[in-house]
Design a protein around this motif. Sequence first.
Motif, PDB file in Angstrom:
ATOM      1  N   ASP A  37      -9.842 -28.492  25.331  1.00 34.32           N
ATOM      2  CA  ASP A  37      -9.076 -29.495  25.958  1.00 34.32           C
ATOM      3  C   ASP A  37      -8.207 -29.914  24.765  1.00 34.32           C
ATOM      4  OD1 ASP A  37      -9.692 -31.788  24.804  1.00 34.32           O
ATOM      5  OD2 ASP A  37     -11.316 -32.271  26.206  1.00 34.32           O
ATOM      6  N   GLN A  63      -6.788 -33.083  28.401  1.00 33.10           N
ATOM      7  CA  GLN A  63      -8.255 -33.874  28.123  1.00 33.10           C
ATOM      8  C   GLN A  63      -8.470 -34.991  28.787  1.00 33.10           C
ATOM      9  OE1 GLN A  63      -7.603 -36.404  24.369  1.00 33.10           O
ATOM     10  NE2 GLN A  63      -5.276 -36.308  24.618  1.00 33.10           N
ATOM     11  N   GLU A 100     -11.356 -36.945  31.849  1.00 33.92           N
ATOM     12  CA  GLU A 100     -12.193 -36.525  33.080  1.00 33.92           C
ATOM     13  C   GLU A 100     -11.424 -35.758  34.314  1.00 33.92           C
ATOM     14  OE1 GLU A 100     -15.666 -37.253  33.121  1.00 33.92           O
ATOM     15  OE2 GLU A 100     -15.950 -36.739  35.182  1.00 33.92           O
TER      16      GLU A 100
HETATM   17  N1  LIG Z   1     -23.967 -32.172  31.771  1.00 40.04           N
HETATM   18  C1  LIG Z   1     -24.763 -33.009  31.451  1.00 40.04           C
HETATM   19  O1  LIG Z   1     -25.728 -33.162  31.490  1.00 40.04           O
HETATM   20  C2  LIG Z   1     -23.869 -34.333  30.991  1.00 40.04           C
HETATM   21  C3  LIG Z   1     -24.676 -35.425  30.546  1.00 40.04           C
HETATM   22  C4  LIG Z   1     -23.919 -36.574  30.173  1.00 40.04           C
HETATM   23  C5  LIG Z   1     -22.494 -36.601  30.305  1.00 40.04           C
HETATM   24  N2  LIG Z   1     -21.854 -35.417  30.968  1.00 40.04           N
HETATM   25  C6  LIG Z   1     -20.265 -35.498  31.104  1.00 40.04           C
HETATM   26  O2  LIG Z   1     -19.780 -35.463  29.927  1.00 40.04           O
HETATM   27  C7  LIG Z   1     -18.306 -36.114  30.127  1.00 40.04           C
HETATM   28  C8  LIG Z   1     -18.359 -36.890  28.888  1.00 40.04           C
HETATM   29  O3  LIG Z   1     -18.057 -36.300  27.919  1.00 40.04           O
HETATM   30  P1  LIG Z   1     -17.596 -36.758  26.472  1.00 40.04           P
HETATM   31  O4  LIG Z   1     -17.951 -38.325  26.087  1.00 40.04           O
HETATM   32  O5  LIG Z   1     -17.889 -35.762  25.468  1.00 40.04           O
HETATM   33  O6  LIG Z   1     -16.039 -36.786  26.844  1.00 40.04           O
HETATM   34  P2  LIG Z   1     -14.782 -35.899  26.462  1.00 40.04           P
HETATM   35  O7  LIG Z   1     -15.323 -34.793  26.739  1.00 40.04           O
HETATM   36  O8  LIG Z   1     -13.790 -36.283  27.509  1.00 40.04           O
HETATM   37  O9  LIG Z   1     -14.385 -35.859  25.180  1.00 40.04           O
HETATM   38  C9  LIG Z   1     -13.872 -37.221  24.676  1.00 40.04           C
HETATM   39  C10 LIG Z   1     -12.520 -36.948  23.907  1.00 40.04           C
HETATM   40  O10 LIG Z   1     -12.586 -36.357  22.642  1.00 40.04           O
HETATM   41  C11 LIG Z   1     -12.058 -35.498  22.305  1.00 40.04           C
HETATM   42  N3  LIG Z   1     -12.562 -34.617  21.456  1.00 40.04           N
HETATM   43  C12 LIG Z   1     -13.415 -33.846  21.656  1.00 40.04           C
HETATM   44  N4  LIG Z   1     -13.810 -33.133  20.440  1.00 40.04           N
HETATM   45  C13 LIG Z   1     -13.300 -33.782  19.464  1.00 40.04           C
HETATM   46  C14 LIG Z   1     -13.173 -33.747  18.166  1.00 40.04           C
HETATM   47  N5  LIG Z   1     -14.152 -33.040  17.439  1.00 40.04           N
HETATM   48  N6  LIG Z   1     -12.276 -34.458  17.376  1.00 40.04           N
HETATM   49  C15 LIG Z   1     -11.314 -35.052  17.999  1.00 40.04           C
HETATM   50  N7  LIG Z   1     -11.511 -35.265  19.601  1.00 40.04           N
HETATM   51  C16 LIG Z   1     -12.255 -34.760  20.155  1.00 40.04           C
HETATM   52  C17 LIG Z   1     -11.475 -34.930  23.727  1.00 40.04           C
HETATM   53  O11 LIG Z   1     -10.297 -34.290  23.672  1.00 40.04           O
HETATM   54  C18 LIG Z   1     -11.586 -36.140  24.485  1.00 40.04           C
HETATM   55  O12 LIG Z   1     -10.211 -36.412  24.707  1.00 40.04           O
HETATM   56  C19 LIG Z   1     -18.503 -36.888  31.553  1.00 40.04           C
HETATM   57  O13 LIG Z   1     -17.594 -35.912  32.236  1.00 40.04           O
HETATM   58  C20 LIG Z   1     -19.767 -36.748  32.015  1.00 40.04           C
HETATM   59  O14 LIG Z   1     -19.996 -36.457  33.324  1.00 40.04           O
HETATM   60  C21 LIG Z   1     -22.547 -34.273  31.120  1.00 40.04           C
END
Ligand SMILES: NC(=O)c1ccc[n+]([C@@H]2O[C@H](COP(=O)([O-])OP(=O)(O)OC[C@H]3O[C@@H](n4cnc5c(N)ncnc54)[C@H](O)[C@@H]3O)[C@@H](O)[C@H]2O)c1
Length: 345
Positions: free
Chosen positions: A40, A65, A67
């Motif tokens: 993203d 980026q 949800e």
């Molecule tokens: N599949 C599952 O078992 C499971 C479990 C828990 C949560 N989820 C899902 O996970 C999602 C949330 O994930 P999240 O908290 O990782 O949020 P996200 O994927 O939205 O990432 C958070 C932000 O960080 C940025 N980013 C990512 N890696 C980066 C990096 N290394 N450096 C700088 N920026 C970076 C992304 O662009 C984004 O803006 C939700 O949709 C939730 O439903 C799924």
Amino acid sequence: MKLTMNLGPNSYDIILKRGALNNLRHLTDLTHRKVMIVTDSGVPREYTLGIQAQCTDGRICTVPQGEASKSMKVYGQVLGEMLDFGMDRTSLVIALGGGVVGDLAGFAAATYMRGIDFINCPTTTLSQIDSSIGGKVAIDMGDAKNIVGAFWQPKLVVIDPDTLATLPKRHYINGMAEAIKAGLICDAQLFQLFENGDIYADCEEIIYRSLMVKKHVVERDEKENGERKILNFGHTIGHGIEAVKGIKGRRTTGLYHGECVALGMLPMIQDKQLAKRTRALYRKIGLPARCSFNKEKVLEYMRHDKKSAGDSITVVKVPGLGCWRMEKISMEKDLPALIGLSGEE
Ligand SMILES: NC(=O)c1ccc[n+]([C@@H]2O[C@H](COP(=O)([O-])OP(=O)(O)OC[C@H]3O[C@@H](n4cnc5c(N)ncnc54)[C@H](O)[C@@H]3O)[C@@H](O)[C@H]2O)c1
Ligand SMILES: [Zn+2]
């Protein structure tokens, strides 16, 4: 470090190593097949280009980026790009990013040509600690989170903690809530590591221990027929708070998922002393220990969300550090009382 998720024919390795993404080509075949790297717009470009450079025929698909990308529309666009790229059943999808990218790319891989190979390279604490393993992939429909999805295990998970160096601090802390969850339900030492250690210096051990908790639970109950439900500890009320206070859609202020789960865990900790320690821990690392929210609205969401379950729902409670138990509670009587307690000192 290498862990193996033992799920019979769906087994896979989880590599946890600094710099591992630079060596991806030694961990899987990036030479003899088309590779789509789904990422993203918030993930630093250098990580994506670093993986593409290791592929003979690799293409990048970048979604916005946030949800909102876990939508039918963006899912359709990803599938369209895969088709346009000429991917076939031997091709590979790599997710590079947080839980949003992992869930979206994983679901695209699960459904394209009835399922193709998928490798997850998580780059947020939340995804390295929790969402990248376990095989749950999904997209949302409007407010209904993860309503369309599948169980599709990755072929490999590559966790490179070096990528966390660029993650904004609040996201970094947000993901730690899922590790505290793992500690509270199953691993007292992990919880104590939070109390006595440092979330930055100890990040590899935190990730490792959290993955071990999830691995063992998922190995015993891959499809969430029973024990896997304990991983939802804090999520019943957490999801309610997220629906009302979460950052999503056009709402740009509010709470992240892990922050809501942190609040949702508090009323479910039955040992008062442990609840106090947990709140102290939240304050130490920067998670919310209390928050004002419209309790009626949260309840209303939860009633609506769980209406198919009738009046009673099963929740996970923590009677003491490292232990859990499931309890059937009434939506009408017990749940309001629990929510009333959630912000108490
Ligand atoms: N599949 C599952 O078992 C499971 C479990 C828990 C949560 N989820 C899902 O996970 C999602 C949330 O994930 P999240 O908290 O990782 O949020 P996200 O994927 O939205 O990432 C958070 C932000 O960080 C940025 N980013 C990512 N890696 C980066 C990096 N290394 N450096 C700088 N920026 C970076 C992304 O662009 C984004 O803006 C939700 O949709 C939730 O439903 C799924
Ligand atoms: Zn969660």
